[in-house]
Design a protein around this motif. Structure first.
Motif, PDB file in Angstrom:
ATOM      1  N   ASP A 102      14.980 100.779  68.608  1.00  0.00           N
ATOM      2  CA  ASP A 102      15.037 101.924  69.105  1.00  0.00           C
ATOM      3  C   ASP A 102      15.996 102.952  68.813  1.00  0.00           C
ATOM      4  OD1 ASP A 102      12.974 101.524  71.580  1.00  0.00           O
ATOM      5  OD2 ASP A 102      14.285  99.902  71.865  1.00  0.00           O
ATOM      6  N   VAL A 103      17.069 102.189  68.133  1.00  0.00           N
ATOM      7  CA  VAL A 103      18.169 102.927  67.449  1.00  0.00           C
ATOM      8  C   VAL A 103      18.497 102.306  66.238  1.00  0.00           C
ATOM      9  CG1 VAL A 103      20.655 103.434  67.806  1.00  0.00           C
ATOM     10  CG2 VAL A 103      19.141 103.695  69.839  1.00  0.00           C
ATOM     11  N   ILE A 104      18.506 103.007  65.384  1.00  0.00           N
ATOM     12  CA  ILE A 104      19.348 102.606  63.931  1.00  0.00           C
ATOM     13  C   ILE A 104      20.561 103.279  63.878  1.00  0.00           C
ATOM     14  CG2 ILE A 104      18.993 102.864  61.524  1.00  0.00           C
ATOM     15  CD1 ILE A 104      15.696 102.774  61.852  1.00  0.00           C
ATOM     16  N   VAL A 105      21.532 102.567  63.541  1.00  0.00           N
ATOM     17  CA  VAL A 105      22.898 103.409  63.441  1.00  0.00           C
ATOM     18  C   VAL A 105      23.524 102.778  62.190  1.00  0.00           C
ATOM     19  CG1 VAL A 105      24.186 101.615  64.901  1.00  0.00           C
ATOM     20  CG2 VAL A 105      25.214 103.903  64.550  1.00  0.00           C
ATOM     21  N   SER A 106      24.138 103.602  61.550  1.00  0.00           N
ATOM     22  CA  SER A 106      24.870 103.254  60.343  1.00  0.00           C
ATOM     23  C   SER A 106      25.775 104.182  59.698  1.00  0.00           C
ATOM     24  CB  SER A 106      23.738 103.256  59.028  1.00  0.00           C
ATOM     25  OG  SER A 106      24.374 102.763  57.804  1.00  0.00           O
ATOM     26  N   ASN A 107      27.000 103.410  59.278  1.00  0.00           N
ATOM     27  CA  ASN A 107      28.077 104.217  58.651  1.00  0.00           C
ATOM     28  C   ASN A 107      28.120 103.649  57.156  1.00  0.00           C
ATOM     29  OD1 ASN A 107      30.446 105.701  57.673  1.00  0.00           O
ATOM     30  ND2 ASN A 107      31.815 103.963  58.647  1.00  0.00           N
ATOM     31  N   PRO A 108      27.008 104.159  56.240  1.00  0.00           N
ATOM     32  CA  PRO A 108      26.761 103.704  54.870  1.00  0.00           C
ATOM     33  C   PRO A 108      28.034 104.172  54.070  1.00  0.00           C
ATOM     34  CG  PRO A 108      25.325 105.423  55.135  1.00  0.00           C
ATOM     35  CD  PRO A 108      26.157 105.245  56.496  1.00  0.00           C
ATOM     36  N   PRO A 109      27.945 103.595  52.636  1.00  0.00           N
ATOM     37  CA  PRO A 109      28.777 104.100  51.670  1.00  0.00           C
ATOM     38  C   PRO A 109      28.164 105.668  51.608  1.00  0.00           C
ATOM     39  CG  PRO A 109      28.298 101.790  51.036  1.00  0.00           C
ATOM     40  CD  PRO A 109      27.233 102.425  52.319  1.00  0.00           C
ATOM     41  N   TYR A 110      29.265 106.354  51.408  1.00  0.00           N
ATOM     42  CA  TYR A 110      28.665 107.884  51.173  1.00  0.00           C
ATOM     43  C   TYR A 110      29.676 108.816  50.375  1.00  0.00           C
ATOM     44  CZ  TYR A 110      31.752 109.139  55.639  1.00  0.00           C
ATOM     45  OH  TYR A 110      32.631 109.339  56.491  1.00  0.00           O
ATOM     46  N   VAL A 111      30.977 108.108  49.970  1.00  0.00           N
ATOM     47  CA  VAL A 111      31.818 109.035  49.192  1.00  0.00           C
ATOM     48  C   VAL A 111      31.322 109.224  47.662  1.00  0.00           C
ATOM     49  CG1 VAL A 111      34.418 109.230  48.720  1.00  0.00           C
ATOM     50  CG2 VAL A 111      33.710 108.504  50.833  1.00  0.00           C
ATOM     51  N   ARG A 112      31.292 110.268  47.242  1.00  0.00           N
ATOM     52  CA  ARG A 112      30.854 110.167  45.633  1.00  0.00           C
ATOM     53  C   ARG A 112      32.047 110.107  44.892  1.00  0.00           C
ATOM     54  NH1 ARG A 112      28.507 116.246  46.043  1.00  0.00           N
ATOM     55  NH2 ARG A 112      30.218 116.508  47.480  1.00  0.00           N
ATOM     56  N   MET A 160      32.933  98.797  47.630  1.00  0.00           N
ATOM     57  CA  MET A 160      31.704  98.849  47.671  1.00  0.00           C
ATOM     58  C   MET A 160      31.090  99.387  49.107  1.00  0.00           C
ATOM     59  SD  MET A 160      29.196  95.396  47.696  1.00  0.00           S
ATOM     60  CE  MET A 160      30.139  94.677  49.285  1.00  0.00           C
ATOM     61  N   ALA A 161      32.107  99.553  49.794  1.00  0.00           N
ATOM     62  CA  ALA A 161      31.813  99.901  51.287  1.00  0.00           C
ATOM     63  C   ALA A 161      31.997 101.473  51.309  1.00  0.00           C
ATOM     64  CB  ALA A 161      32.510  99.096  52.275  1.00  0.00           C
ATOM     65  N   LEU A 162      32.474 101.976  50.413  1.00  0.00           N
ATOM     66  CA  LEU A 162      32.956 103.510  50.395  1.00  0.00           C
ATOM     67  C   LEU A 162      32.290 104.249  49.509  1.00  0.00           C
ATOM     68  CD1 LEU A 162      36.881 103.078  50.342  1.00  0.00           C
ATOM     69  CD2 LEU A 162      35.653 104.144  52.284  1.00  0.00           C
ATOM     70  N   PHE A 163      31.816 103.943  48.135  1.00  0.00           N
ATOM     71  CA  PHE A 163      31.756 104.882  47.072  1.00  0.00           C
ATOM     72  C   PHE A 163      30.199 104.706  46.723  1.00  0.00           C
ATOM     73  CE2 PHE A 163      36.177 104.233  46.366  1.00  0.00           C
ATOM     74  CZ  PHE A 163      36.543 105.355  46.838  1.00  0.00           C
ATOM     75  N   VAL A 164      29.573 105.802  46.446  1.00  0.00           N
ATOM     76  CA  VAL A 164      28.389 106.146  45.668  1.00  0.00           C
ATOM     77  C   VAL A 164      28.391 106.863  44.473  1.00  0.00           C
ATOM     78  CG1 VAL A 164      27.028 105.498  47.824  1.00  0.00           C
ATOM     79  CG2 VAL A 164      27.901 107.795  47.146  1.00  0.00           C
ATOM     80  N   GLU A 165      27.298 106.420  43.654  1.00  0.00           N
ATOM     81  CA  GLU A 165      27.417 107.316  42.237  1.00  0.00           C
ATOM     82  C   GLU A 165      27.153 108.674  42.624  1.00  0.00           C
ATOM     83  OE1 GLU A 165      28.225 105.891  39.532  1.00  0.00           O
ATOM     84  OE2 GLU A 165      28.391 103.625  39.995  1.00  0.00           O
ATOM     85  N   ASP A 166      27.731 109.547  41.864  1.00  0.00           N
ATOM     86  CA  ASP A 166      27.240 111.248  41.752  1.00  0.00           C
ATOM     87  C   ASP A 166      25.930 111.508  41.687  1.00  0.00           C
ATOM     88  OD1 ASP A 166      30.049 113.093  41.557  1.00  0.00           O
ATOM     89  OD2 ASP A 166      30.212 110.765  41.695  1.00  0.00           O
ATOM     90  N   GLU A 167      25.182 110.686  40.856  1.00  0.00           N
ATOM     91  CA  GLU A 167      23.824 110.949  40.478  1.00  0.00           C
ATOM     92  C   GLU A 167      23.128 110.709  41.688  1.00  0.00           C
ATOM     93  OE1 GLU A 167      25.866 108.808  38.855  1.00  0.00           O
ATOM     94  OE2 GLU A 167      26.458 110.440  37.273  1.00  0.00           O
ATOM     95  N   ASN A 168      23.313 110.026  42.553  1.00  0.00           N
ATOM     96  CA  ASN A 168      22.457 109.442  43.618  1.00  0.00           C
ATOM     97  C   ASN A 168      23.159 109.308  44.988  1.00  0.00           C
ATOM     98  OD1 ASN A 168      20.238 108.813  45.329  1.00  0.00           O
ATOM     99  ND2 ASN A 168      19.892 106.703  44.395  1.00  0.00           N
ATOM    100  N   PRO A 169      24.024 110.125  45.391  1.00  0.00           N
ATOM    101  CA  PRO A 169      24.895 110.096  46.728  1.00  0.00           C
ATOM    102  C   PRO A 169      24.188 109.822  48.003  1.00  0.00           C
ATOM    103  CG  PRO A 169      24.744 112.382  46.138  1.00  0.00           C
ATOM    104  CD  PRO A 169      23.807 111.570  44.991  1.00  0.00           C
ATOM    105  N   LEU A 170      22.926 110.029  47.992  1.00  0.00           N
ATOM    106  CA  LEU A 170      22.320 109.816  49.230  1.00  0.00           C
ATOM    107  C   LEU A 170      21.486 108.647  49.262  1.00  0.00           C
ATOM    108  CD1 LEU A 170      21.093 113.462  50.007  1.00  0.00           C
ATOM    109  CD2 LEU A 170      23.313 112.377  50.886  1.00  0.00           C
ATOM    110  N   LEU A 171      21.721 107.575  48.531  1.00  0.00           N
ATOM    111  CA  LEU A 171      21.034 106.324  48.260  1.00  0.00           C
ATOM    112  C   LEU A 171      20.710 105.925  49.341  1.00  0.00           C
ATOM    113  CD1 LEU A 171      19.923 104.186  46.380  1.00  0.00           C
ATOM    114  CD2 LEU A 171      22.112 103.262  46.246  1.00  0.00           C
ATOM    115  N   PHE A 172      21.463 105.445  50.272  1.00  0.00           N
ATOM    116  CA  PHE A 172      21.415 104.682  51.653  1.00  0.00           C
ATOM    117  C   PHE A 172      20.840 105.535  52.604  1.00  0.00           C
ATOM    118  CE2 PHE A 172      24.800 102.312  49.284  1.00  0.00           C
ATOM    119  CZ  PHE A 172      24.633 101.029  49.772  1.00  0.00           C
TER     120      PHE A 172
END
Length: 288
Positions: A189-199, A217-229
């Motif tokens: 009923d609820v999906i909640v997340s604080n995924p890695p999102y800092v480019r 690993m819990a902080l950063f994502v690649e600039d080419e695909n920042p919305l991966l998660f």
């Protein structure tokens, strides 16, 4: 050590001087109160009312090494091994992120909007220390809550935190980005997340205490695909979010429009971006 005595007032004076180049006065006072409490069992009131009192040599030594770690930019939460989040205490170490006020706002929104609903199922994706899942279970006791994470060390920390906070939660080790794992999960009923999102290009905006100690690993994502998660969460929701359910995610403040568009493109009919206490885009809320 060059502290003139073991008296509280002398210890505070000396270490304030030692930390002055790294932190402002308010931060230093806060750190020292925490260290006196952690290593000498003294509350802030006791410290202020008993400035002439002394502590033992072993207690002073622990404070001394903690201050040395602070001078090397180690976060106080990792030094004392715990952090407060939404009124609860959580054990933390460099395997998990230190809980932040913005995430408290995410949790508060979920609690506010689901407190009056009948028993629901909630999944916390990328649970880390378990602070989101455990707090939700604490304040939404009739709801079922589970948490998943890729890191076995993080899950060990989360399980310990659930036990110390007397909350029954199912934690599972899982690589969420591996779509084949989704069949092992239920509908929610609820999906909640604080995924890695800092480019990675934004790393220059971050302090050394984050860059040097918190898990990249819990902080950063690649600039080419920042919305991966977020893309994975939106796709996961297609088959695993009940039709009347809601997705709540903490987001990159600079990518609110892009994240919103991603969820609209994934078929969500209602997508809202909620600003945080500082006026930044911080929380995404999406419903079919």
């Amino acid at each position: 050590m060059k502290v003139s005595s073991n008296r509280i007032k002398d210890i505070r004076r000396y270490y304030k001087q030692q930390l002055a180049d790294n932190y402002d006065e308010k931060e230093i006072d806060s750190f020292l109160y925490l260290l006196f409490e952690e290593y000498a069992g003294l509350s802030k009131a006791q410290i202020l009312l008993n400035a002439e009192a002394t502590i033992s040599e072993s207690e002073l030594l622990k404070i001394h090494f903690a201050v040395k770690a602070l001078m090397n930019n180690k976060p106080i939460q990792y030094i004392i091994g715990s952090s407060e989040f939404y009124g609860l205490q959580f054990k933390v170490n460099p395997d998990v992120l230190i809980p932040r006020p913005e995430t408290e706002e995410l949790v508060e929104l979920v609690i506010k909007e689901n407190a009056e609903k009948e028993k629901q199922s909630i999944i916390d994706i990328g649970t880390g220390s378990g602070c989101i899942a455990i707090t939700l279970k604490k304040y939404l006791p009739d709801h079922e809550v589970c948490g998943i994470d890729f890191s076995a060390n993080a899950l060990n920390m989360a399980e310990g935190n659930a036990k110390s906070n007397n909350q029954g939660i199912q934690f599972r080790k899982m690589d969420f980005l591996n779509l084949r794992n989704w069949d092992k999960l239920d509908t929610y009923d609820v999906i909640v997340s604080n995924p890695p999102y800092v480019r990675k290009s934004e790393m220059g905006q971050m302090h050394n205490n984050v860059l040097d100690y918190e898990p990249a690993m819990a902080l950063f994502v690649e600039d080419e695909n920042p919305l991966l998660f977020y893309g994975a969460i939106a796709k996961f929701a297609k088959d695993h979010l009940n039709r009347s359910g809601t997705v709540y995610c903490e987001i990159n403040q600079y990518l609110g429009k892009e994240t919103s568009a991603l969820f609209f493109d994934a078929g969500f009919q209602s997508v809202d971006i909620v600003k945080d206490m500082n006026g930044n885009d911080r929380i995404l809320k999406a419903q079919y």
